[in-house]
Scaffold this active site. Structure first.
Site, PDB file in Angstrom:
ATOM      1  N   CYS A   2       0.845  -1.187   0.000  1.00  0.00           N
ATOM      2  CA  CYS A   2       0.000   0.000   0.000  1.00  0.00           C
ATOM      3  C   CYS A   2       0.890   1.250   0.000  1.00  0.00           C
ATOM      4  O   CYS A   2       1.952   1.268   0.615  1.00  0.00           O
ATOM      5  CB  CYS A   2      -0.947   0.122   1.194  1.00  0.00           C
ATOM      6  N   ARG A  27       3.790  -0.219  -4.938  1.00  0.00           N
ATOM      7  CA  ARG A  27       3.575  -0.755  -3.589  1.00  0.00           C
ATOM      8  C   ARG A  27       2.254  -1.517  -3.465  1.00  0.00           C
ATOM      9  O   ARG A  27       2.001  -2.164  -2.450  1.00  0.00           O
ATOM     10  CB  ARG A  27       3.572   0.388  -2.566  1.00  0.00           C
ATOM     11  N   TRP A  75      -2.885  -2.695  -1.600  1.00  0.00           N
ATOM     12  CA  TRP A  75      -2.590  -4.114  -1.807  1.00  0.00           C
ATOM     13  C   TRP A  75      -3.384  -4.832  -0.709  1.00  0.00           C
ATOM     14  O   TRP A  75      -3.036  -4.743   0.466  1.00  0.00           O
ATOM     15  CB  TRP A  75      -1.100  -4.375  -1.673  1.00  0.00           C
ATOM     16  N   ASN A 101      -1.604   2.052   5.816  1.00  0.00           N
ATOM     17  CA  ASN A 101      -0.775   0.982   5.263  1.00  0.00           C
ATOM     18  C   ASN A 101      -0.382   0.082   6.422  1.00  0.00           C
ATOM     19  O   ASN A 101       0.087   0.580   7.443  1.00  0.00           O
ATOM     20  CB  ASN A 101       0.468   1.616   4.611  1.00  0.00           C
ATOM     21  N   GLY A 102      -0.594  -1.238   6.292  1.00  0.00           N
ATOM     22  CA  GLY A 102      -0.206  -2.149   7.371  1.00  0.00           C
ATOM     23  C   GLY A 102      -1.387  -3.027   7.767  1.00  0.00           C
ATOM     24  O   GLY A 102      -2.361  -3.161   7.012  1.00  0.00           O
ATOM     25  N   GLU A 482      17.373 -17.426  -8.461  1.00  0.00           N
ATOM     26  CA  GLU A 482      16.878 -16.091  -8.808  1.00  0.00           C
ATOM     27  C   GLU A 482      16.285 -16.080 -10.226  1.00  0.00           C
ATOM     28  O   GLU A 482      15.250 -15.441 -10.467  1.00  0.00           O
ATOM     29  CB  GLU A 482      18.020 -15.077  -8.677  1.00  0.00           C
ATOM     30  N   LYS A 486      12.508 -14.866 -10.996  1.00  0.00           N
ATOM     31  CA  LYS A 486      12.190 -13.771 -11.929  1.00  0.00           C
ATOM     32  C   LYS A 486      11.187 -14.243 -12.967  1.00  0.00           C
ATOM     33  O   LYS A 486      10.215 -13.571 -13.255  1.00  0.00           O
ATOM     34  CB  LYS A 486      13.456 -13.318 -12.630  1.00  0.00           C
ATOM     35  N   GLU A 489       7.640 -14.830 -11.426  1.00  0.00           N
ATOM     36  CA  GLU A 489       6.890 -13.697 -10.880  1.00  0.00           C
ATOM     37  C   GLU A 489       6.371 -12.746 -11.952  1.00  0.00           C
ATOM     38  O   GLU A 489       5.337 -12.107 -11.748  1.00  0.00           O
ATOM     39  CB  GLU A 489       7.676 -12.943  -9.807  1.00  0.00           C
ATOM     40  N   HIS A 505      17.912 -36.686  -7.925  1.00  0.00           N
ATOM     41  CA  HIS A 505      17.272 -37.122  -6.683  1.00  0.00           C
ATOM     42  C   HIS A 505      15.764 -36.874  -6.680  1.00  0.00           C
ATOM     43  O   HIS A 505      15.151 -36.824  -5.618  1.00  0.00           O
ATOM     44  CB  HIS A 505      17.943 -36.434  -5.483  1.00  0.00           C
ATOM     45  N   LYS A 601       5.695  -4.248  -4.064  1.00  0.00           N
ATOM     46  CA  LYS A 601       7.143  -4.102  -3.964  1.00  0.00           C
ATOM     47  C   LYS A 601       7.641  -4.259  -2.538  1.00  0.00           C
ATOM     48  O   LYS A 601       8.603  -4.951  -2.281  1.00  0.00           O
ATOM     49  CB  LYS A 601       7.533  -2.726  -4.492  1.00  0.00           C
TER      50      LYS A 601
END
Ligand code: F6R
Length: 606
Positions: A2, A27, A75, A101-102, A482, A486, A489, A505, A601
């Site tokens: 947010c 955000r 968000w 926000n939170g 990574e 990438k 996402e 394995h 983010k």
């Protein structure tokens, strides 16, 4: 998650709020809204969807006479991303508007109390309890500071809050606990926001609020109070960023702009940290601490992958043992930390809730906590024992790229620093490493367009795939993790990263002609091992993209050559290639590259 923006000043507030929200959209972007006071009335306009949708709704109305307002991009945590749950929320008289926000952890209990007091709720959010609590107290005292503090006493959780009161049309009130909030200081105008880029076109002078502080923001004055209602003197910090760094600069997306910035990022992360006369890494922040027996690294997501890469390197160069933990695990595992251990906390944003919790735990147990952080003045930067800034500039794309590159440079410098402090005998080896690090930006700058072209060809060819393996060994194993992150996402193609030797394995059971593997196999000591792993995949008809160097004989379906300097520096080319592959794939598939679904983010909730 947010984004919050607030403006009070001499300009029309609404365009500034919308512009600020666009800069904060990374955000969160599932719904948005603004509240402003115009002609002695409090107006709220909100909608589900992105800021562009809010903009359409706002500019069909007469909104240009407001000089104060707050805005929010959401968000979702509590309640679906629909208009009624978008912020701002208002009290029942329609005289107070609030953005948050939170997460309010005890909101259920507070809501039940308010319901039994006759309050009605129109949203499913935790946020709405805040505006009713403040309103209840404000009616009694007409004192916004007292009302906000009383509300915060009742509340448990993480929050950054912005509030406006209809009968105080020249003031924004703001406070925080465990969620970021920064006040921007202009001339005849002031701002408050979750992050500096929101108001960067107007001012670089900022005040960072600490947990528990409440700010009163007028157009000519900002006052900050502590929880005892005492005024607090705050330092004004000047942010070294330029607004051009927070714009796309002619690129289609922030992500590609940020990948292409990596040569500069590598250079900037080393600036002032290498003494080329003495061929030494200079990190004075660390000089005063005795060398550790053990190093612990704590981070999340991409920053965790950088930390994992750093573990290989620090152990290889300095022979100091390193443990790496995902912060959300570290904070609950009752970690074994001794007073002379060093704990590196790595975070681009410096606000990731789990990472911060790990930092606080390590500090409580007496360790030296070294923040490796991009955002100046962020919570990680302020709460660490000392901080090494990664100096990458603002990263706007939700998928992190240049931040990881800068974290890797700082970790490489830390590894050499520790090795040099421990034993300076392998002088030639370190001289060579430092020289090659100096060369990387120039070579990378020249090669990035070629790497991008090849990434595009291969992305188009493999866009049929529904799943991918990313495989590597040694230093390239964290980079395989990574690469997979990438790809998944931003393109939504399922991808898993594995240590190549682990395939036999279990994972190899999935291989067939429709399941490609992206194998990172540059020249290094483990090359022959990874060649054997590729052959195992090919024996099961699995297509293989092989990222390697010129003249290196590796089997593959599609060969992709990148420059070779040495296996450590090759990491920067590998990182760029995997990022560009994911970028080109997502762009080819028409995905929302900079704002992938379900993500935000800065993950300021647990
Ligand atoms: C992935 C990504 C995330 C972040 C993670 C930690 O592209 O950006 O995995 O790396 O949320 O964020 P910071 O580094 O801000 O603590």
């Amino acid at each position: 998650m947010c984004g919050i923006i607030g403006y009070v000043g001499h300009r029309p507030a609404v365009p500034i709020l919308l512009e600020g929200l666009k800069r904060l959209e990374y955000r969160g972007y599932d719904s948005a809204g603004i509240a402003f006071i115009q002609n002695k009335e409090l107006h709220i306009i909100k909608t589900e969807g992105k800021i562009s949708k809010l903009e359409e709704k706002v500019f069909s109305q007469d909104v240009l006479h407001a000089e104060i307002g707050i805005g929010h991009t959401r968000w979702a945590t509590h309640g679906e991303p629909i208009t009624k749950n978008a912020h701002p929320h208002k009290d029942r008289d329609g005289k107070i508007a609030l953005v948050h926000n939170g997460i309010i952890e005890n909101y259920k209990k507070l809501k039940d109390e308010l319901l039994s007091d006759g309050y009605e709720f129109v949203s499913d959010t935790d946020t709405e309890v805040l505006v009713h609590l403040i309103s209840r107290e404000y009616k009694k005292t007409k004192d916004p500071l007292a009302a906000i503090l009383r509300c915060l006493e009742a509340v448990e959780g993480a929050y950054a809050i912005g509030v406006i009161f209809l009968d105080r049309p020249n003031e924004i009130w703001a406070c925080r606990h465990s969620s970021p909030l920064v006040v921007g200081l202009g001339v005849g105008e002031n701002f408050v926001a979750s992050d500096v880029p929101a108001f960067l076109p107007y001012t670089k002078d900022v005040i960072f609020l600490e947990d528990g502080e409440v700010a009163k923001i007028g157009k000519d004055v900002v006052e900050v109070y502590n929880s005892n209602k005492e005024k607090v003197d705050k330092d004004v910090v000047s942010i070294p960023w330029d607004i051009t760094l927070a714009q796309k600069g002619g690129y289609k997306h922030f992500m590609i702009k940020e990948i292409m910035e990596q040569p500069r990022v590598i250079h900037d992360a080393t600036a002032g940290r290498i003494d080329f006369n003495k061929m030494k890494v200079v990190l004075p922040q660390l000089d005063e601490y005795p060398l550790p027996d053990k190093i612990q690294i704590v981070a999340c997501g991409t920053s965790y992958h950088a930390g994992f890469w750093g573990k290989y390197l620090i152990e290889r160069l300095s022979r100091i043992p390193v443990e790496v933990d995902i912060a959300s695990e570290f904070r609950y595992k009752d970690p074994i930390i001794h007073k002379n251990d060093w704990v590196f906390v790595i975070s681009q944003s410096g606000e990731t809730a789990d990472t911060l919790a790990g930092l606080r735990l390590a500090k409580k147990r007496g360790a030296k906590v070294i923040g490796v952080c991009n955002v100046v003045g962020s919570s990680v930067a302020r709460e660490s024992t000392t901080v090494l800034y990664t100096q990458a500039g603002p990263e706007i794309s939700v998928a992190s790229t240049k931040a990881m590159c800068s974290q890797m440079v700082v970790l490489l410098l830390i590894a050499i620093y520790l090795a040099q402090r421990k034993d300076f005998s392998q002088r030639e080896f370190f001289d060579q490493l430092l020289f090659s690090l100096k060369e990387v930006p120039q070579i990378l700058r020249k090669e990035l367009p070629n790497i991008r072209d090849r990434a595009k060809e291969l992305a188009i060819k493999y866009s049929f795939a529904r799943s991918f393996f990313f495989l590597g060994r040694g230093l390239f194993y964290p980079l395989a993790l990574e690469g997979a992150l990438k790809l998944k996402e931003i393109s939504y193609i399922h991808a898993e990263g594995y240590a190549a030797g682990e395939m036999k394995h279990g994972p190899i059971a999935l291989i067939d002609q429709n399941f490609p593997s992206f194998v990172i196999a540059p020249k290094d000591d483990l090359l022959q091992k990874i060649v054997a792993n590729i052959k195992e995949i090919q024996a099961r008809q699995g297509p293989v993209i092989c990222l390697t160097n010129k003249d290196i004989p590796v089997p593959s379906t599609d060969r992709w050559e990148i420059p070779y300097l040495n296996s450590i520096m090759t990491s920067f080319f590998v990182l760029s290639a995997t990022q560009l592959f994911a970028y080109e794939m997502a762009d080819y598939l028409g995905k929302d590259v900079d704002q992938p679904r379900n993500l935000a983010k800065s993950v300021t909730v647990e």
